[in-house]
Design a protein around this motif. Structure first.
Motif, PDB file in Angstrom:
ATOM      1  N   VAL A  22       0.849  -1.203   0.000  1.00  0.00           N
ATOM      2  CA  VAL A  22       0.000   0.000   0.000  1.00  0.00           C
ATOM      3  C   VAL A  22       0.879   1.245   0.000  1.00  0.00           C
ATOM      4  O   VAL A  22       0.618   2.203  -0.739  1.00  0.00           O
ATOM      5  N   ARG A  48      -5.166   5.402  -3.636  1.00  0.00           N
ATOM      6  CA  ARG A  48      -4.291   4.521  -2.848  1.00  0.00           C
ATOM      7  C   ARG A  48      -5.151   3.405  -2.257  1.00  0.00           C
ATOM      8  O   ARG A  48      -6.206   3.664  -1.674  1.00  0.00           O
ATOM      9  N   PRO A  49      -4.710   2.155  -2.399  1.00  0.00           N
ATOM     10  CA  PRO A  49      -5.496   1.056  -1.821  1.00  0.00           C
ATOM     11  C   PRO A  49      -5.453   1.076  -0.296  1.00  0.00           C
ATOM     12  O   PRO A  49      -4.568   1.685   0.301  1.00  0.00           O
ATOM     13  N   ASN A  50      -6.410   0.422   0.298  1.00  0.00           N
ATOM     14  CA  ASN A  50      -6.483   0.255   1.748  1.00  0.00           C
ATOM     15  C   ASN A  50      -6.683  -1.213   2.049  1.00  0.00           C
ATOM     16  O   ASN A  50      -7.510  -1.865   1.406  1.00  0.00           O
ATOM     17  N   ALA A  65      -6.443  -6.596  -0.100  1.00  0.00           N
ATOM     18  CA  ALA A  65      -6.687  -5.275  -0.681  1.00  0.00           C
ATOM     19  C   ALA A  65      -6.558  -5.366  -2.197  1.00  0.00           C
ATOM     20  O   ALA A  65      -5.944  -6.299  -2.719  1.00  0.00           O
ATOM     21  N   THR A  66      -7.128  -4.402  -2.882  1.00  0.00           N
ATOM     22  CA  THR A  66      -6.996  -4.306  -4.333  1.00  0.00           C
ATOM     23  C   THR A  66      -6.514  -2.915  -4.702  1.00  0.00           C
ATOM     24  O   THR A  66      -6.689  -1.950  -3.952  1.00  0.00           O
ATOM     25  N   VAL A  67      -5.908  -2.836  -5.876  1.00  0.00           N
ATOM     26  CA  VAL A  67      -5.538  -1.545  -6.444  1.00  0.00           C
ATOM     27  C   VAL A  67      -6.183  -1.471  -7.828  1.00  0.00           C
ATOM     28  O   VAL A  67      -6.223  -2.456  -8.560  1.00  0.00           O
ATOM     29  N   GLN A  68      -6.715  -0.310  -8.156  1.00  0.00           N
ATOM     30  CA  GLN A  68      -7.380  -0.084  -9.442  1.00  0.00           C
ATOM     31  C   GLN A  68      -6.467   0.766 -10.317  1.00  0.00           C
ATOM     32  O   GLN A  68      -6.039   1.848  -9.916  1.00  0.00           O
ATOM     33  N   GLN A  80      -8.331  -4.196 -11.968  1.00  0.00           N
ATOM     34  CA  GLN A  80      -8.266  -4.316 -10.520  1.00  0.00           C
ATOM     35  C   GLN A  80      -7.334  -5.476 -10.203  1.00  0.00           C
ATOM     36  O   GLN A  80      -7.492  -6.575 -10.740  1.00  0.00           O
ATOM     37  N   TRP A  82      -5.406  -7.728  -7.069  1.00  0.00           N
ATOM     38  CA  TRP A  82      -5.291  -8.042  -5.645  1.00  0.00           C
ATOM     39  C   TRP A  82      -3.846  -7.849  -5.225  1.00  0.00           C
ATOM     40  O   TRP A  82      -2.925  -8.325  -5.895  1.00  0.00           O
ATOM     41  N   LEU A  83      -3.623  -7.164  -4.118  1.00  0.00           N
ATOM     42  CA  LEU A  83      -2.268  -6.879  -3.673  1.00  0.00           C
ATOM     43  C   LEU A  83      -1.476  -8.136  -3.378  1.00  0.00           C
ATOM     44  O   LEU A  83      -0.262  -8.176  -3.610  1.00  0.00           O
TER      45      LEU A  83
END
Length: 100
Positions: A22, A48-50, A65-68, A80, A82-83
């Motif tokens: 993150v 920013r992902p959480n 968590a995911t990041v877009q 999208q 997955w971290l």
């Protein structure tokens, strides 16, 4: 709750690893994500992902968590990620690249 993930994590080492990712994924940062399956993708981080609480297929509760990502040059493209599937983050914008 309703948030589902393929994998969730409860051990502190895995959660710290997700939190570390993150920190490497700032809003509006341009990155290349190298993934565990050998693929990669690049784009601009929307927000920013959480880390959040999810449930896996067995209804176990844990963290993920995911990041877009989006690409300004391809308006209809987004992804999208997955971290927990990220091996490494490469920064393409100069401000973060100099901090890595």
């Amino acid at each position: 709750m309703g948030r589902q993930a393929k994998r969730v994590y409860t051990d502190q080492a895995s959660i710290r690893k997700l939190e570390s990712l993150v920190d490497q994924l700032p809003a509006n940062g341009h990155v290349v994500l190298l993934l565990k399956d050998g693929s990669s993708c690049d784009g601009v981080i929307i927000t920013r992902p959480n880390v959040q609480v999810f449930r896996d297929g067995d209804e176990r509760e844990g963290i993920n968590a995911t990041v877009q990502l989006e690409r300004p040059d391809v308006p209809d493209w987004s992804r999208q990620v997955w971290l927990d599937q990220i091996l490494r983050v490469e920064h393409l914008d100069s401000c973060m690249a100099s901090e890595s």
